[in-house]
Every structure is written in C-alpha cells, then in structure tokens.
Design an enzyme around this catalytic site. Structure first.
Site, mmCIF file in Angstrom:
data_model
loop_
_atom_site.group_PDB
_atom_site.id
_atom_site.type_symbol
_atom_site.label_atom_id
_atom_site.label_comp_id
_atom_site.label_asym_id
_atom_site.label_seq_id
_atom_site.Cartn_x
_atom_site.Cartn_y
_atom_site.Cartn_z
ATOM 1 N N GLY A 72 49.306 40.347 51.357
ATOM 2 C CA GLY A 72 49.262 39.335 52.415
ATOM 3 C C GLY A 72 48.442 39.739 53.623
ATOM 4 O O GLY A 72 48.817 39.456 54.759
ATOM 5 N N ASN A 128 36.270 36.241 53.091
ATOM 6 C CA ASN A 128 37.251 35.991 52.041
ATOM 7 C C ASN A 128 37.859 34.596 52.213
ATOM 8 O O ASN A 128 38.702 34.397 53.072
ATOM 9 C CB ASN A 128 38.325 37.092 52.129
ATOM 10 C CG ASN A 128 39.449 36.915 51.155
ATOM 11 O OD1 ASN A 128 39.389 36.076 50.260
ATOM 12 N ND2 ASN A 128 40.498 37.700 51.324
ATOM 13 N N CYS A 131 41.998 34.486 49.517
ATOM 14 C CA CYS A 131 43.222 35.284 49.398
ATOM 15 C C CYS A 131 44.363 34.400 48.900
ATOM 16 O O CYS A 131 44.709 33.408 49.538
ATOM 17 C CB CYS A 131 43.619 35.920 50.721
ATOM 18 S SG CYS A 131 45.123 36.891 50.548
#
Lengths: 303, 243
Positions: A72, A128, A131
């Site tokens: 996370g 990114n 995720c």
C-alpha cells in the site's frame, strides 16, 4: 565482447537490468550486499506527496511461482525522500536513478514529480498509475485511457526528464491506455504492474492478506507480461520498460524480444537479494549462447 | 547478512510438531541472540524465516514447528542435504539493560530464540529465570536444555498436565526479576504486558516477503516511528510498542 548497453530515452544504460520499484527500497539496503553500480539503474520505492504507512499486516502471501503483496505504498513522503533517502542513495549509487511516483489525485502526481524534478540524481520518472493496493487512487488512474492521459499530461507539464507511465495489467485493453499516455506526452511505457490476486487461508477460512486482495507478481505472471509488452510494442513508438516475473538473463532477452528496451526485476530481488546482480553477470554468456552481439539490436525482435 | 549454502548435520523430531535442525556453515553474520535465518526451499517461492535457537562458530541450531507446507518440507529433509540460507537477519535481543536477574518468557514455538540468549546471560553471570508456556505436557521442549545451562526453569501448561496450571503469567507471579525478554504468541504478549513490572523486550512474528528490509511487507507502527519487523525488529522494546 558482447554489447549489453541500451539507450533509454537518451541515457545510456550499461545493461538493461533495473530492479523494480518496491523491491529495492532506496538502494542502500542492497548496497550493503554488493556494489549496486553494476545495475543499469533502479526504480526507487514508490513516492507520494504525503507520508504513508500503507496497509495493515499481513501484507504478503505466497503463491505457486509468485507472491501477493498489499504493502500500500508505504513511503516517508516526497519531502523526507529528498531530505533523507536521496542523500543516502547518492552515497552508494553514482548513476541516474528512476523516480517512481504515485498519487491520489492528478494534482498529487504533478506535485510530487515537480518536487523531485530538481534532484539531479533522477534520470527518469516512472509514474505509477497502476498500484492495486490503494483505494481512491493508484490503479484507478491506470484503468481508463482518459485518466491515464490526464496524469501523464499533468506530469509532462512539470518535468522535462524522460517520463514513463507504469501501467496496470488489470484492464480490458492495455494498448488503448498505452496509446493515450503516448499521445499525452509520455516518453515511454513501463509495464506491467502486479496483477490483482488473492489467497485464502484454509485454517481461518479468510483471506491471507489483511487488505483481502493484493498484487500478484513473480514468474507465474511472465507470460501475461510478455504478451502485453508484445501488443503495446506494436501500437506505440515510445520505448517500453518490460517487467513481470523476470528472474534470469534468459527472461531479460525474452522480454526484449517482445519489445522492451529495458527490463525490470521485481519479486526475484526479494527471494534472492543478489538476483539482479546475478542476471547482469549471466547476460553476456547467455547472449553468446543465442548468438546475440548487441542487446539493443534484439528489441522487438520477435515481431 | 550473508547468503550461503548450509549442510544439514541433523534434523530430529522433538515433539509431535516440533523439530530441531542443525546446519553446518559460516555463522559470522550472526551478531545477536534472537536473530533469524531465511531458508530457500525447493518449489517454494518465498523463503521461510526461522529464529536461531543456538549457534557457535560453525553450526546453527533451529528449533521449528511444522505450521504449513514449508516447515513440513523442512521436517522431511535429511542429514547431508544442503539449504540456501540468508543468515544473520534482524536486530536480535539487546543485553545492555537487563540487570542481574533477567526473566525469559517463552510461549510454544516462541521458546527457541530464548535459548542462546539464556546461554549468553548465564555466561555474563546473570541469575536467569526461564518461564515456558505450553498447551499440554506432550508439547514441552527445551526444558532440560535450559536447566543444563543453569537457569531456573518454570513451566506452565494450559491444561495443568505439567508444572503450573495456567499461563506464563501464572508461573511468573512470584519471580523476582530486573528485566524481561519474551517471544511467543500475541495473546501471551498482551497478558505479559498487563502484569510485567519492569522494562523488557518482545520479539514479534509477521508474514514476511524478503526478510531483509527491502519490501516493506512486515511493517508496524511504533512510538519511535514505522519499523520493519524483519530488519528493525523482530525485537522491540516495551516502551516503543503500540498495542
């Protein structure tokens, strides 16, 4: 003598091997084990605007030929990364590094990229949008061409450094998303992030991971990664950084044949801390075995 | 931390589910009691973190419980086979603040890392009391080993089939101690936390990815900031733990 050098958006890498974000910290843990200057470069731990602890534990589950993680995006936040992590990295790594950036809004992404842009150590950005382990951000930007393009355009405005967008495989059509990023100004595509997966504990009869689901990585996902890199290579002109289950020098060559200019090594680093170094050491002899003199000549060779 | 190949010198069963494996090889990377090793097993993707029970210049002793497919595979390995092992992981116990009468509290499979600690404390001339907690008599292991080191050993069994009936906290009631070291399951930790009268150190367990600080797979929050159980732990000081 074989040539392992590749050109990644104007920066020459000694070899195409890049430890993937989230498996290599900020490098210095591994620098205790070996001289990490042997790497092409590496992508540092995903950095966000604000500090994040991430998800509760357990965050890890083992699978056949792979693992699931739901960390996370734990990171100290961009200010502390600049203040604490980058100086420590500089002491052990003298090549340009790849800055992996994540966010929860378009503004977050742009803020973090802009903050990091002034750091001379940073050679490339890897943004990114994929995720799978955070809610209300991350992957949600990478699952629609419009949202991915919006993040790309916002980051493009705040940096002139090569900008790679890291894509999620958890989509219906990754090619459309890659094309949207290219059109919005991305210098390249980085792919693939982990695949959404889960494990269930037979004793507790509940998901192993506290977050229930997580990102599946490791050798099991390599065929999916190869297929997606192959497809995107046919659709975009910008370079691709390929990843997904890379564990050997043979895997690196296979990924480059699919269309990758450089290749990231992820989960393998966690099982064998020397994995990236070993792959680099093995590359020349594997190249010789397959009659490859110049690695950059095989990019997309399978097409 | 170092990576190396270690030869299995012996692998014997201690109880129905607990085994003792002795590995031969370089132990130079081990710097403290309470550290662990991370073992690669054929056909398994992730390594298995196992606490170090004891070590000398050339051997590492692991006492492990079969809890899943990995440890079951380990239990079937035989003398002479080789294992790829990362050695010297984690911080281990710090002996600096323990005073003259340290108390060691182990529960079930949390007992092994206390053995080498006990040996070191006794070598330093401390008066060591060891409290071991098990569910039942058949599950007891290492009791005699601790006695041979010269520690006073008290055993508690939940069903009362041996020693004090109850939990480690029942057995430690009348012990006079200056500090404590513990390893075991979370319910035991919480019970100790409620009754302990001194400072101490707890060794935690968590599912790990790498075991050497790279993946952030085993992070926890402490009063001193975020820590990785594998690298900044597994041993945390009582004062920093957020329960």
């Amino acid at each position: 003598m074989v040539n392992t050098k590749v050109n990644l958006s104007g920066i020459i890498l000694d070899n195409p091997v890049i430890p993937a974000s989230g498996t290599f910290g900020f490098g210095y843990e591994f620098a205790e084990l070996y001289d990490i200057n042997c790497l092409g470069t590496f992508s540092f731990k995903g950095t966000t605007k604000d500090p994040r602890f991430g998800n509760p534990c357990p965050r890890i589950a083992e699978c056949d030929s792979g693992m699931i993680n739901a960390v996370g995006l734990q990171n100290p936040g961009v200010e502390k990364v600049i203040e604490n992590e980058l100086p420590k990295l500089k002491a052990c790594f003298n090549k340009p590094v790849m800055a992996n950036v994540s966010g929860f809004s378009v503004e977050d992404y742009a803020y973090t990229v802009e903050k990091l842009d002034s750091q001379e150590q940073i050679g490339w950005f890897e943004v990114n949008v994929s995720c799978p382990n955070v809610h209300g951000g991350g992957m949600s930007f990478g699952t629609s061409p419009e949202a991915a393009a919006e993040v790309t355009a916002a980051c493009r405005k705040v940096t002139d450094k090569p900008l790679y967008i890291k894509l999620s495989p958890n989509v219906t059509n990754i090619v459309d998303i890659a094309k949207a990023c290219e059109a919005a100004g991305a210098d390249g595509i980085s792919m693939i992030n982990t695949m959404l997966g889960m494990r269930i504990d037979l004793k507790t009869k509940k998901p192993v991971i506290a977050n229930k689901m997580g990102g599946f990585s490791g050798p099991a996902i390599k065929p999916v990664a190869l297929r997606m890199v192959y497809q995107v290579y046919e659709a975009v002109k910008v370079p691709i950084i390929g990843m997904g289950g890379i564990s050997t020098a043979e895997d690196v060559i296979e990924m480059m044949l699919a269309g990758a200019t450089a290749v990231q090594v992820g989960a393998a680093n966690l099982v064998d801390p020397f994995a990236s170094k070993t792959i680099i050491e093995n590359l020349p002899k594997v190249m010789e075995k397959y009659n490859i003199d110049d690695l950059s000549q095989i990019i997309g060779g399978a097409h | 931390m170092t990576q190396g190949f270690y030869k299995i010198l012996s692998n014997i069963q201690l109880t129905r589910t607990v085994y003792k494996m002795v590995l031969g090889g370089d132990t130079g990377a081990i710097t403290a009691s309470g550290q662990f090793v991370n073992i690669k097993l054929d056909g398994k993707f992730l390594r298995r973190p196992i606490s170090i029970c004891d070590y000398d210049e050339t051997t590492i002793t692991l006492v492990y419980k079969v809890v899943g497919v990995g440890t079951e595979q380990m239990s079937k390995m035989t003398e002479g086979q080789e294992l790829d092992v990362l050695v010297g992981l984690g911080n281990g116990y710090s002996l600096d603040k323990c005073g003259d009468k340290p108390l060691l509290i182990g529960g079930g499979v949390g007992v092994p890392p206390l053995y080498n600690l006990c040996k070191k404390l006794i070598n330093e001339g401390k008066k060591v009391t060891v409290v071991l907690g098990f569910n039942t008599k058949e599950e007891i292991f290492l009791e005699d080993d601790f006695k041979k080191l010269g520690a006073e050993v008290l055993v508690a069994t939940a069903d009362g089939s041996y020693g004090v009936k109850g939990f480690v906290t029942d057995a430690m009631k009348d012990v006079d101690y200056t500090y404590f070291f513990t390893c075991g399951p979370m319910p035991m930790f919480k019970a100790i936390e409620a009754v302990a009268s001194t400072s101490g150190q707890y060794s935690f367990e968590e599912r790990m990815g790498c075991g050497f600080g790279a993946c952030m797979g085993c992070s926890c929050k402490t009063k001193y900031g975020n820590k990785r159980i594998c690298k900044d732990g597994p041993v945390l000081e009582r004062e920093e733990i957020i329960w």
